[in-house]
Design an enzyme around this catalytic site. Structure first.
Site, PDB file in Angstrom:
ATOM      1  N   ARG A  19       0.838  -1.218   0.000  1.00  0.00           N
ATOM      2  CA  ARG A  19       0.000   0.000   0.000  1.00  0.00           C
ATOM      3  C   ARG A  19       0.863   1.255   0.000  1.00  0.00           C
ATOM      4  O   ARG A  19       0.494   2.264  -0.607  1.00  0.00           O
ATOM      5  CB  ARG A  19      -0.926   0.000   1.227  1.00  0.00           C
ATOM      6  CG  ARG A  19      -2.018  -1.029   1.095  1.00  0.00           C
ATOM      7  CD  ARG A  19      -2.783  -1.231   2.392  1.00  0.00           C
ATOM      8  NE  ARG A  19      -3.741  -2.304   2.213  1.00  0.00           N
ATOM      9  CZ  ARG A  19      -4.167  -3.092   3.196  1.00  0.00           C
ATOM     10  NH1 ARG A  19      -3.733  -2.926   4.427  1.00  0.00           N
ATOM     11  NH2 ARG A  19      -5.042  -4.049   2.946  1.00  0.00           N
ATOM     12  N   GLN A  55      -8.990  31.292 -18.075  1.00  0.00           N
ATOM     13  CA  GLN A  55      -8.760  31.250 -16.626  1.00  0.00           C
ATOM     14  C   GLN A  55      -9.318  29.967 -16.012  1.00  0.00           C
ATOM     15  O   GLN A  55      -8.682  29.336 -15.167  1.00  0.00           O
ATOM     16  CB  GLN A  55      -9.414  32.457 -15.941  1.00  0.00           C
ATOM     17  CG  GLN A  55      -8.676  33.766 -16.198  1.00  0.00           C
ATOM     18  CD  GLN A  55      -9.223  34.911 -15.357  1.00  0.00           C
ATOM     19  OE1 GLN A  55     -10.233  34.772 -14.655  1.00  0.00           O
ATOM     20  NE2 GLN A  55      -8.563  36.047 -15.428  1.00  0.00           N
ATOM     21  N   ASP A 112     -12.416  14.520 -18.773  1.00  0.00           N
ATOM     22  CA  ASP A 112     -13.465  15.502 -19.085  1.00  0.00           C
ATOM     23  C   ASP A 112     -12.886  16.663 -19.893  1.00  0.00           C
ATOM     24  O   ASP A 112     -13.483  17.101 -20.880  1.00  0.00           O
ATOM     25  CB  ASP A 112     -14.059  16.017 -17.766  1.00  0.00           C
ATOM     26  CG  ASP A 112     -15.012  17.180 -17.984  1.00  0.00           C
ATOM     27  OD1 ASP A 112     -16.000  16.993 -18.708  1.00  0.00           O
ATOM     28  OD2 ASP A 112     -14.756  18.283 -17.456  1.00  0.00           O
ATOM     29  N   MET A 113     -11.710  17.148 -19.504  1.00  0.00           N
ATOM     30  CA  MET A 113     -11.132  18.328 -20.161  1.00  0.00           C
ATOM     31  C   MET A 113     -10.566  18.027 -21.545  1.00  0.00           C
ATOM     32  O   MET A 113     -10.237  18.945 -22.301  1.00  0.00           O
ATOM     33  CB  MET A 113     -10.083  18.972 -19.248  1.00  0.00           C
ATOM     34  CG  MET A 113     -10.730  19.636 -18.029  1.00  0.00           C
ATOM     35  SD  MET A 113      -9.556  20.065 -16.751  1.00  0.00           S
ATOM     36  CE  MET A 113      -8.732  21.471 -17.474  1.00  0.00           C
ATOM     37  N   GLY A 116     -14.434  15.213 -26.172  1.00  0.00           N
ATOM     38  CA  GLY A 116     -14.791  13.924 -26.776  1.00  0.00           C
ATOM     39  C   GLY A 116     -13.575  13.014 -26.910  1.00  0.00           C
ATOM     40  O   GLY A 116     -13.690  11.789 -26.774  1.00  0.00           O
ATOM     41  N   GLU A 139      -6.206  -3.866  -2.356  1.00  0.00           N
ATOM     42  CA  GLU A 139      -5.344  -3.457  -1.223  1.00  0.00           C
ATOM     43  C   GLU A 139      -6.130  -2.625  -0.204  1.00  0.00           C
ATOM     44  O   GLU A 139      -5.608  -1.690   0.387  1.00  0.00           O
ATOM     45  CB  GLU A 139      -4.126  -2.671  -1.718  1.00  0.00           C
ATOM     46  CG  GLU A 139      -3.153  -3.483  -2.546  1.00  0.00           C
ATOM     47  CD  GLU A 139      -2.306  -4.428  -1.709  1.00  0.00           C
ATOM     48  OE1 GLU A 139      -2.276  -4.275  -0.474  1.00  0.00           O
ATOM     49  OE2 GLU A 139      -1.678  -5.327  -2.299  1.00  0.00           O
TER      50      GLU A 139
END
Ligand SMILES: Cc1cc2nc3c(=O)[nH]c(=O)nc-3n(C[C@H](O)[C@H](O)[C@H](O)COP(=O)(O)OP(=O)(O)OC[C@H]3O[C@@H](n4cnc5c(N)ncnc54)[C@H](O)[C@@H]3O)c2cc1C
Length: 159
Positions: A19, A55, A112-113, A116, A139
């Protein structure tokens, strides 16, 4: 076979080490997603303007870097404690939980940014995202690590 080990302590101590390693691996995944996203936002032009000139985009990129840096500091400190023989399983739970959650959230944001294109395996975020969906479960699930930290804070076992 674990020679000279009695009971579950041996196998469980292996999990603590694994871990600890995962806490670093998650940082690498997040960095790879952010790196690719930065390149993409430089070259993606919308309404005569590169995406990275907005921005809102810069704030999201900056926030990702903040989270990655914090996770790195957490793992670095854990490494120091490990070297000193003072790292304990609850600290590792906190780092595994924090860093995998950070990386998964960043992979999703990067996906997302990318618009598509983000759903295409040609770009790394969705590949890391799918992998991190497994890492957050194996784990020790996120919930189990939260309960481990909760037990340390309250002294009560709520499992
Ligand atoms: C890709 C992958 C690779 C894996 N590799 C290995 C491996 O190499 N070796 C190995 O031994 N295992 C491995 N696992 C198994 C993994 O460790 C388990 O899936 C994980 O520990 C969760 O256990 P479970 O699937 O039985 O879920 P469950 O324990 O049934 O949990 C189901 C859900 O309930 C939640 N939950 C459980 N208990 C509580 C509670 N008390 N309170 C609140 N919520 C709770 C969990 O967080 C989870 O969301 C792997 C899993 C995956 C997905």
């Amino acid at each position: 076979m674990l020679p000279e080990v009695v009971g579950l302590k041996g196998p469980l101590s292996c999990l603590t080490q694994a871990r600890y390693g995962i806490s670093w691996g998650a940082i690498g995944a997040a960095e790879a997603c952010l790196e690719e996203l930065i390149e993409y936002t430089k070259t993606r032009v919308l309404f005569d303007r590169a995406l990275d000139e907005n921005q809102a985009i810069q704030i999201r990129l900056a926030d990702m870097q903040r989270r990655i840096t914090n996770a790195g500091l957490l793992s670095h400190r854990l490494g120091q404690l490990k070297d000193e023989g003072r790292m304990n399983p609850t600290q590792v739970s906190l780092a595994k939980w924090n860093n995998v959650r950070m990386a998964l959230d960043i992979a999703r944001d990067c996906r997302d940014m990318l618009g598509g294109s983000g759903i295409s395996a040609e770009y790394v975020p969705i590949r890391h995202m799918l992998n991190l969906e497994s890492v957050i479960t194996y784990e020790g699930t996120e919930t189990i690590h939260q309960l481990t930290v909760g037990r340390a804070l309250t002294g009560k076992n709520a499992f």
